[in-house]
Design a protein around this motif. Structure first.
Motif, PDB file in Angstrom:
ATOM      1  N   TYR A 665       0.861  -1.174   0.000  1.00  0.00           N
ATOM      2  CA  TYR A 665       0.000   0.000   0.000  1.00  0.00           C
ATOM      3  C   TYR A 665       0.898   1.226   0.000  1.00  0.00           C
ATOM      4  CZ  TYR A 665      -3.518  -3.419   1.235  1.00  0.00           C
ATOM      5  OH  TYR A 665      -4.346  -4.511   1.223  1.00  0.00           O
ATOM      6  N   ILE A 666       0.364   2.337  -0.487  1.00  0.00           N
ATOM      7  CA  ILE A 666       1.171   3.548  -0.580  1.00  0.00           C
ATOM      8  C   ILE A 666       0.602   4.620   0.331  1.00  0.00           C
ATOM      9  CG2 ILE A 666       2.042   3.087  -2.893  1.00  0.00           C
ATOM     10  CD1 ILE A 666      -0.138   4.815  -4.023  1.00  0.00           C
ATOM     11  N   HIS A 667       1.475   5.509   0.790  1.00  0.00           N
ATOM     12  CA  HIS A 667       1.092   6.496   1.780  1.00  0.00           C
ATOM     13  C   HIS A 667       0.884   7.871   1.150  1.00  0.00           C
ATOM     14  CE1 HIS A 667       1.700   3.531   4.862  1.00  0.00           C
ATOM     15  NE2 HIS A 667       2.910   3.269   4.391  1.00  0.00           N
ATOM     16  N   SER A 668       0.738   8.867   2.000  1.00  0.00           N
ATOM     17  CA  SER A 668       0.389  10.204   1.547  1.00  0.00           C
ATOM     18  C   SER A 668       1.531  10.878   0.795  1.00  0.00           C
ATOM     19  CB  SER A 668       0.016  11.073   2.749  1.00  0.00           C
ATOM     20  OG  SER A 668      -1.119  10.577   3.402  1.00  0.00           O
ATOM     21  N   GLY A 669       1.143  11.808  -0.037  1.00  0.00           N
ATOM     22  CA  GLY A 669       2.107  12.639  -0.758  1.00  0.00           C
ATOM     23  C   GLY A 669       1.416  13.380  -1.875  1.00  0.00           C
ATOM     24  N   THR A 670       2.044  14.396  -2.370  1.00  0.00           N
ATOM     25  CA  THR A 670       1.509  15.051  -3.561  1.00  0.00           C
ATOM     26  C   THR A 670       1.694  14.121  -4.747  1.00  0.00           C
ATOM     27  OG1 THR A 670       3.607  16.094  -4.145  1.00  0.00           O
ATOM     28  CG2 THR A 670       2.149  17.302  -2.612  1.00  0.00           C
TER      29      THR A 670
END
Length: 695
Positions: A665-670
């Motif tokens: 899974y991937i996390h927050s970021g622009t």
């Protein structure tokens, strides 16, 4: 004297006595199913406790159904949410004439249309249900349609064990808030479930208050007697309504109406000796109930002022499938009128949405448009056809559906709040009735369990249509899931909201057609394709942030076809991609061209098996670039391994969100941070490809 009694009470008493006769016959048919089932099995406990409520509903002059044409929308609807009671439903439907009683033989076998749970393979059944709390939500969707069309009523039977499922309460909340007064839910409160047949895993301290707190009218009754159930249903059907949906809590016991204690089980395999014993008792019960009714009827016959009562009872008996055989001036027998199959093949259903194409939005090549604005503009035109419905779940700002459909008719632009399961169930109901339905939420928020059951029902519909059964062309569902914030477009919301694994999950669900949208013009063409009708279940992944128009106004989408968006004179390699990654790949192709490498870009919004094989056969390097865990890559492998005898993998290069081959899974970021971090922006994508091409 008897004629001093209220005539209506006499009629009701006579009807309940006729219902008691019918009760024995329906139970005998259920036991007949068990005797002739492939496994000699039957979900007897829940089927028998549901018999009094269901016999009262179908034979008490309550539900108004068109047995000849069950798909007509100007009739009441019934949903057996507790699908384990299918034996009772099948017995009633065979007796009413939905199908021949021969279908009751050999149930549960692969050659039978009578399964362990009901579904559209069984004539007259609209949705596939089971013990998962979903049928009630579908009934609620029917009730919404009932209020907006011909004001039909909707009935559902659910179990108290089933009330432990969350979707039930999503539907209870919504139905109460929307004042679905045409919805009547009967709760088979038999006090048992699968693992514990004599009690529930946890008690309902005040089930009545639970429903009432959500704005329901509640009738709590003894469901071991016909007169109480009949009176409650009669009250719902014929007395004034106050805007509240009705819940009838039918207090009973598991297996009620059976004689042996083995009837109290969830599921039983009954031997011939026990079946003989049970059948003998039910035949004897029928004879006793018949005698009681004859005595009652004969007393009324003697009163000259009560001919109206006897006339009504004769008519009602006939509607139940009974003939009252009078010998002179006495009734001595209540005989059965031989059942005939009344159901006819459904008419072909036209699913094409009518609209004026010149009114659709005009998109300028090279200009940025947000997908939700394209959907909103297009829906303002499509929704002029009354068969368009949309349902959002508190994310309408990302889909454009509610603002678009609501611009035309806000009654057909629903929002269920944070209740995605309920959204999907309402959508299923409306699509079953022939509408073109669009439901929407974020990528990870769709409920797989509900989608799977919807797909099961859709498959059964297709099977019956193909086999020239009771359904005709156009009776599949048109059900589009608008899946917002696909791939990296969720950006800074965090891993729970990221749409990087949803396509892979949905890829494993049968009958779900996945489409990844890149260009706004492509999206508009896909919408035009969907409203042609008969497209089934569509999983339409759209971008959240605006994207550039790369296709011309005459672009025509075809499912299962890919489109070249960059074609070089000299080709060194190919990038196969979809969604937002199309634009990164196009920019990467320009960078690579400056380094002397011609790389063609193939936009594959839906899986194109022919192009996959053709690209492999070129012998040139193929880069599969996508901003998720490898949906295209997974299907590349499926297509090649299914069609080729041997595969050389050296020219096939997946570039996606997996790390060292592991799905994450991937996390927050622009967006720019995420695309750069995972090597999926144009700069890093071109560098990866360049290194491989130079090696």
């Amino acid at each position: 004297m008897i004629y001093l009694e209220n005539k209506e009470n006499l009629i009701n008493k006579g009807i309940t006595q006729l219902l008691e006769i019918k009760d024995a016959e329906i139970r005998l048919l259920s036991l007949y199913q068990c005797r002739h089932a492939i496994d000699n099995g039957i979900h007897i406990g829940g089927a028998f406790s549901a018999t009094i409520p269901m016999v009262s509903l179908f034979y008490g002059g309550i539900i108004d159904v068109n047995i000849e044409n069950p798909t007509a929308i100007d009739q009441d609807q019934f949903v057996l949410s507790k699908g384990h009671a299918v034996a009772t439903l099948a017995s009633i439907y065979a007796d009413l004439g939905y199908f021949d009683k021969e279908i009751l033989k050999n149930s549960r076998s692969i050659s039978s249309v009578l399964n362990g749970h009901p579904g559209p393979v069984l004539p007259g059944v609209h949705v596939a249900t089971g013990p998962m709390g979903q049928g009630m939500g579908v009934a609620q969707g029917f009730a919404i349609a009932g209020q907006q069309t011909t004001n039909f009523d909707v009935y559902a039977l659910t179990g108290d064990g089933e009330l432990q499922e969350g979707p039930i309460w999503e539907a209870v909340m919504f139905a109460g808030a929307k004042r679905l007064e045409n919805l009547c839910v009967m709760v088979d409160n038999n006090g048992g479930q699968l693992d514990i047949v004599s009690s529930l895993h946890f008690p309902y301290h005040n089930l009545r208050a639970n429903f009432e707190s959500f704005g329901w009218r509640v009738l709590e009754i003894d469901a071991t007697q016909y007169h109480t159930v009949y009176e409650a249903l009669h009250q719902f059907k014929y007395q004034p309504r106050d805007g509240r949906p009705t819940a009838i809590i039918c207090k009973s016991t598991k297996g009620h109406g059976g004689f042996s204690n083995l009837m109290n089980n969830h599921k039983s395999t009954l031997g011939a000796e026990l079946l003989d014993q049970e059948e003998a008792f039910h035949k004897n019960t029928r004879a006793q109930k018949e005698k009681a009714f004859c005595n009652f009827f004969n007393k009324i016959l003697k009163e000259v002022n009560l001919s109206e009562v006897t006339n009504v009872l004769e008519q009602h008996a006939q509607q139940m499938g009974f003939a009252l055989n009078l010998d002179g001036s006495e009734l001595k027998k209540v005989s059965n009128i031989p059942a005939k199959v009344k159901l006819k093949k459904a008419d072909v259903r036209n699913k094409k949405i009518e609209y004026k194409s010149e009114k659709l939005p005009k998109l300028e090549h090279g200009k940025l448009y947000a997908a939700d604005k394209v959907i909103e503009s297009a829906m303002k035109i499509f929704a002029l056809d009354e068969r368009i419905f949309s349902i959002d779940s508190d994310l309408a700002s990302t889909s454009g559906l509610q603002s678009g459909v609501g611009h035309v008719d806000k009654r057909r632009a629903l929002n269920v709040g944070v209740a995605e399961a309920n959204m999907m169930l309402i959508g299923e109901a409306l699509s079953v009735l022939g509408s073109n339905v669009w439901v929407s939420t974020f990528c990870p928020f769709f409920d797989w369990k509900i989608l799977r059951r919807i797909a099961v029902g859709h498959q059964e519909r297709l099977e019956i249509i193909e086999s020239k059964g009771w359904l005709s062309e156009g009776h599949g569902i048109d059900y589009t899931m608008v899946v917002t914030a696909a791939d990296l477009d969720t950006q800074s919301n965090g891993a729970t909201h990221m749409g990087n694994d949803d396509a892979l999950l949905m890829n494993e669900a049968a009958h779900v057609n996945i489409i990844n949208v890149s260009c706004p013009q492509q999206l508009l063409s896909i919408m035009k394709w969907i409203v042609e009708g008969n497209k089934g279940i569509i999983y339409l992944r759209i971008l959240r942030a605006p994207s550039k128009v790369i296709y011309n106004a005459d672009f025509k989408f075809e499912f299962g076809k890919s489109y070249p968006v960059v074609q070089r004179d000299k080709v060194h390699a190919y990038i196969v991609t979809s969604g937002r990654s199309v634009f990164e790949s196009m920019d990467a192709s320009d960078i690579l061209l400056a380094d002397g490498f011609g790389v063609n870009i193939i936009d594959m919004p839906s899986i194109d098996s022919n192009t996959i094989i053709e690209l492999y056969n070129t012998g040139k390097p193929i880069f599969i670039a996508e901003q998720n865990n490898g949906y295209l890559w997974t299907n590349f492998r499926k297509v090649l391994f299914s069609n080729l005898e041997s595969i050389n993998t050296k020219n096939i290069h997946p570039i996606n969100l997996t790390v060292d081959g592991e799905i994450n899974y991937i996390h927050s970021g622009t967006y720019s941070e995420l695309a750069e971090h995972y090597g999926l922006n144009a700069d890093r994508l071109s560098k990866q490809i360049l290194n491989i091409l130079k090696s």
